[in-house]
Design a protein around this motif. Structure first.
Motif, PDB file in Angstrom:
ATOM      1  N   ARG A  17      -8.748-131.586 -20.478  1.00 55.78           N
ATOM      2  CA  ARG A  17      -9.568-132.630 -21.072  1.00 55.78           C
ATOM      3  C   ARG A  17      -9.633-133.822 -20.119  1.00 55.78           C
ATOM      4  O   ARG A  17      -8.633-134.166 -19.481  1.00 55.78           O
ATOM      5  N   PRO A  18     -10.796-134.465 -20.004  1.00 60.10           N
ATOM      6  CA  PRO A  18     -10.898-135.631 -19.106  1.00 60.10           C
ATOM      7  C   PRO A  18      -9.881-136.707 -19.482  1.00 60.10           C
ATOM      8  O   PRO A  18      -9.603-136.937 -20.658  1.00 60.10           O
ATOM      9  N   GLY A  19      -9.334-137.371 -18.452  1.00 64.50           N
ATOM     10  CA  GLY A  19      -8.385-138.456 -18.653  1.00 64.50           C
ATOM     11  C   GLY A  19      -6.946-138.018 -18.638  1.00 64.50           C
ATOM     12  O   GLY A  19      -6.046-138.868 -18.556  1.00 64.50           O
ATOM     13  N   GLU A  20      -6.667-136.729 -18.716  1.00 64.25           N
ATOM     14  CA  GLU A  20      -5.292-136.241 -18.694  1.00 64.25           C
ATOM     15  C   GLU A  20      -4.807-136.086 -17.247  1.00 64.25           C
ATOM     16  O   GLU A  20      -5.588-135.739 -16.358  1.00 64.25           O
ATOM     17  N   SER A  21      -3.526-136.330 -17.027  1.00 63.80           N
ATOM     18  CA  SER A  21      -2.891-136.000 -15.747  1.00 63.80           C
ATOM     19  C   SER A  21      -2.006-134.795 -16.008  1.00 63.80           C
ATOM     20  O   SER A  21      -1.035-134.884 -16.774  1.00 63.80           O
ATOM     21  N   VAL A  22      -2.345-133.671 -15.412  1.00 62.13           N
ATOM     22  CA  VAL A  22      -1.691-132.414 -15.781  1.00 62.13           C
ATOM     23  C   VAL A  22      -1.392-131.570 -14.542  1.00 62.13           C
ATOM     24  O   VAL A  22      -1.926-131.803 -13.443  1.00 62.13           O
ATOM     25  N   LEU A  23      -0.549-130.575 -14.755  1.00 64.21           N
ATOM     26  CA  LEU A  23      -0.260-129.550 -13.765  1.00 64.21           C
ATOM     27  C   LEU A  23      -1.081-128.324 -14.135  1.00 64.21           C
ATOM     28  O   LEU A  23      -1.109-127.911 -15.297  1.00 64.21           O
ATOM     29  N   ALA A  24      -1.772-127.770 -13.161  1.00 62.97           N
ATOM     30  CA  ALA A  24      -2.599-126.577 -13.398  1.00 62.97           C
ATOM     31  C   ALA A  24      -2.428-125.618 -12.225  1.00 62.97           C
ATOM     32  O   ALA A  24      -1.964-126.006 -11.143  1.00 62.97           O
ATOM     33  N   GLU A  25      -2.832-124.355 -12.447  1.00 64.19           N
ATOM     34  CA  GLU A  25      -2.658-123.339 -11.404  1.00 64.19           C
ATOM     35  C   GLU A  25      -3.799-122.337 -11.509  1.00 64.19           C
ATOM     36  O   GLU A  25      -4.278-122.030 -12.608  1.00 64.19           O
ATOM     37  N   GLY A  26      -4.254-121.859 -10.355  1.00 66.28           N
ATOM     38  CA  GLY A  26      -5.323-120.863 -10.362  1.00 66.28           C
ATOM     39  C   GLY A  26      -5.580-120.349  -8.968  1.00 66.28           C
ATOM     40  O   GLY A  26      -4.874-120.692  -8.008  1.00 66.28           O
ATOM     41  N   GLU A  27      -6.615-119.533  -8.877  1.00 67.41           N
ATOM     42  CA  GLU A  27      -6.989-118.924  -7.584  1.00 67.41           C
ATOM     43  C   GLU A  27      -8.255-119.596  -7.082  1.00 67.41           C
ATOM     44  O   GLU A  27      -9.181-119.859  -7.854  1.00 67.41           O
ATOM     45  N   ILE A  28      -8.312-119.869  -5.782  1.00 63.08           N
ATOM     46  CA  ILE A  28      -9.498-120.489  -5.187  1.00 63.08           C
ATOM     47  C   ILE A  28     -10.575-119.415  -5.052  1.00 63.08           C
ATOM     48  O   ILE A  28     -10.366-118.373  -4.397  1.00 63.08           O
ATOM     49  N   THR A  29     -11.705-119.676  -5.679  1.00 66.19           N
ATOM     50  CA  THR A  29     -12.818-118.720  -5.614  1.00 66.19           C
ATOM     51  C   THR A  29     -13.896-119.160  -4.645  1.00 66.19           C
ATOM     52  O   THR A  29     -14.767-118.359  -4.276  1.00 66.19           O
TER      53      THR A  29
END
Length: 691
Positions: free
Chosen positions: A56-68
């Motif tokens: 959600r906009p405004g959150e500071s979070v940790l995320a993970e994924g693959e670069i496409t």
């Protein structure tokens, strides 16, 4: 290389070279030992990765994924744009500043863990310049806990700071606990290792609000240690001073005391009598006096100082009184001359503006002992000033002098056998917590009572759009035979500041009030002209005095009943209270008008509100401490003398008594620990020895 003040150079830590060390120095970090006490500004929860579809906009979070996808996009600003996906959604990573490592590692197919603030983008949600690392597909989930974010400066990243702090925490010397275990238990403090671990790596369930607000036991432990170190520093300085030489025993002079009090025509207040007895007991000892006398505006400190000077004279010694400004020194000279010379005491005056012949005559009288009491500014400690037998040094408004200046005057009385007693005075009321920390090397006396008959000053705040009403108020006051001050904060007009200039204001007031006699005083007026204007105002030959803040202290005109202060929002509470204290010295009801230029900031509004509500200098000083901090309140902000890293005198006021109770015993029983604590928190030398 960053200069390490009595500690381990930063470059001893891996990854810190000369350039990074120099940048860390801008944060006050010059030694490895400084890093553990550089506390986080906030904490980030990186204990779990958020799925991209849940962002959600405004959150500071940790995320993970693959670069496409990853490409450099041309435009007004070149940028590297990468698309990250995890099956639940996508996120765009944008880098305006990117290097070879970004392009080599942020490639299609790489698995990346990122942390940053989620923002809306033109196509999808974005993170701009997130923290990132390439991870393996089977990388373990993030470790539990909160990640600290530190105060930083240009060219220093959070990752560099975290790495440096972690390295410092592994240094046994940097985190050695110097507080004796009995003290830690007595004060119910956590040990240092526990406190630092909690502050820099709090568990996920930690009360981060209490940590950041300084209420958590871990931060309280660090604040206690810092306050203790500064007190130890001043106590050690005091002991060294008192051990260097004994002071002459000064006693007697009761006949002259009685004669002076009879000439004054009024009795001392109970507070004045109490402080007089405290000073007399000090002077009668070989232990060098180091006493601060503080009292509100008009409480009668000068009379107490004059009685102490008479004691010195009665014992065959001289007394020197030093003031920070020519105006205040001149006021003291007139008072001491009028009070003491009829009692057979010769009072001399030393000023930078004395003629060569007069200066030679005065200095000869001092060197031969003919001049028994001398008044002056910093000119007193200049080369060429010699005393025959200096027994007492009185420094007024001592916080305006560097301590090296005060010590220079003391050294003039050091004849190799004795050193003079020191009495320092201030009309700036100092909150108890600040006095106990800033003046731990001094005994403190408080004149907390005003002479009977003093009228409280009524204070109002009025916008400068109503200037015409204020001018009419001045006209009315002077028509009743009273006098008024109009205080400005500048001498000449400035395009950079909105404050009214004294010269322009004086000219406008002369035009608006042609029937009044208007004088002008500011720092650039020749000393002789300034003295003539002040003498005319005191004699009632002027109705209105336009001045800068040079009249803040030392001016006593009982017939003045109205004070106008332009742009009060530019001044601190203590200074405003001092200026207001120029009126209310007679039997007439007096007023102070704060003529402000709006709109006011919230702090300025609060400051003026306190002044309207109270005439109590100590209450005002406590509020000033809350609003501005100890360095500004004492006028030492530029020296850094009272800038604490962790402790806060307002927040941690309840620790002061315990710090005071523990300091002497620690200095006596654990001198090595005391010295180490001083090195950790104060640095080389004693705090005020460097001022």
């Amino acid at each position: 290389m960053a200069v390490a003040r009595d500690g381990t150079p930063l470059e001893r830590l891996p990854g810190i070279g000369p350039r990074l060390g120099e940048r860390l120095g801008r944060l006050g970090i010059t030694r490895v030992e400084d890093l553990p006490f550089h506390l986080p500004l906030r904490y980030e929860d990186r204990s779990r990765c958020v799925r991209l579809g849940e962002l959600r906009p405004g959150e500071s979070v940790l995320a993970e994924g693959e670069i496409t996808a990853a490409e450099v996009v041309a435009g007004r600003r070149r940028r590297l744009v990468c698309r990250l996906a995890d099956g639940s959604g996508s996120l765009e990573l944008v880098f305006f500043h990117f290097f070879g490592a970004h392009r080599q590692r942020l490639t299609r197919g790489a698995r990346v863990r990122v942390f940053g603030e989620v923002r809306p983008g033109p196509v999808m949600l974005q993170m701009v310049h997130p923290e990132w690392e390439v991870v393996a597909a089977d990388a373990p989930p993030p470790a539990g806990g909160l990640t600290p974010c530190y105060p930083a400066t240009e060219g220093v990243t959070q990752q560099q700071l975290r790495r440096a702090v972690t390295g410092a925490l592994e240094s046994a010397e940097a985190v050695r606990d110097w507080l004796p275990s009995a003290l830690v238990q007595r004060q119910q403090l956590p040990d240092l290792a526990t406190a630092l671990a909690t502050v820099h790596a709090p568990p996920i369930e930690a009360d981060t609000r209490a940590l950041l607000e300084g209420r958590h036991p871990a931060v309280r432990r660090l604040a206690f240690e810092e306050l203790l170190a500064h007190r130890l520093s001043l106590l050690r300085l005091r002991r060294a001073h008192q051990a260097a030489r004994p002071a002459p025993v000064l006693a007697g002079g009761e006949d002259r005391h009685a004669a002076l009090l009879q000439r004054l025509g009024f009795a001392l207040t109970d507070a004045q009598s109490r402080v007089r007895r405290e000073i007399a007991a000090d002077l009668a000892s070989e232990q060098p006096t180091l006493r601060l006398v503080q009292g509100d505006v008009g409480s009668g400190k000068t009379v107490v100082a004059a009685l102490a000077a008479l004691t010195a004279v009665a014992s065959g010694h001289q007394a020197a009184v030093m003031a920070p400004t020519e105006l205040l020194a001149e006021q003291h000279f007139r008072n001491f001359r009028d009070w003491l010379e009829p009692l057979g005491v010769r009072v001399a005056w030393v000023s930078g503006r004395l003629s060569a012949a007069r200066r030679r005559e005065t200095l000869a009288a001092l060197a031969e002992g003919e001049a028994q009491v001398v008044i002056g500014t910093h000119a007193l400690f200049q080369e060429g000033v010699r005393f025959a037998r200096l027994g007492l040094v009185v420094v007024d408004e001592q916080h305006r002098f560097g301590v090296h200046q005060r010590l220079a005057l003391r050294d003039k009385g050091d004849d190799g056998r004795t050193q003079p007693h020191q009495l320092v005075m201030t009309a700036t009321p100092i909150p108890r917590t600040l006095a106990m920390t800033a003046y731990a090397d001094l005994d403190v006396s408080v004149i907390d009572e005003l002479p009977p008959g003093r009228q409280p000053v009524t204070t109002v705040a009025i916008p400068d759009s109503r200037r015409a009403e204020v001018v009419e108020r001045v006209r009315a006051a002077c028509a009743e035979g009273r006098q008024a001050y109009w205080v400005c904060t500048l001498v000449e007009s400035s395009e950079l500041l909105e404050a009214e200039a004294a010269e322009a204001t004086a000219e406008r007031l002369r035009e608006s009030l042609p029937e009044l006699r208007v004088g002008l005083v500011h720092g650039r007026v020749k000393a002789s002209d300034k003295e003539a204007v002040m003498a005319a105002f005191e004699a009632g030959e002027l109705d209105l005095l336009v001045a800068t803040t040079v009249i803040e202290v030392g001016v006593n005109v009982p017939n003045a009943s109205l004070m106008i202060i332009e742009n009060p929002e530019r001044l601190g509470l203590a200074q405003l209270h001092q200026l207001r204290g120029r009126v209310g010295r007679g039997d007439a009801q007096s007023s102070c008008v704060l003529l402000y230029h709006g709109p006011l900031t919230e702090t300025a509004r609060a400051r003026l509100g306190v002044l309207r509500e109270s005439n109590d200098g100590f209450r005002i000083a406590r509020r000033d401490l809350e609003l501005r901090g100890p360095g500004e309140l004492l006028g030492t902000r530029q020296t850094g003398a009272l800038e604490y890293r962790i402790a806060d005198l307002h927040r941690d006021a309840d620790l002061i008594d315990a710090v005071q109770a523990e300091a002497d015993a620690l200095l006596d029983d654990y001198p090595e620990a005391a010295a180490a604590l001083i090195r950790r928190w104060v640095g080389e030398g004693e705090r005020y020895a460097q001022v």
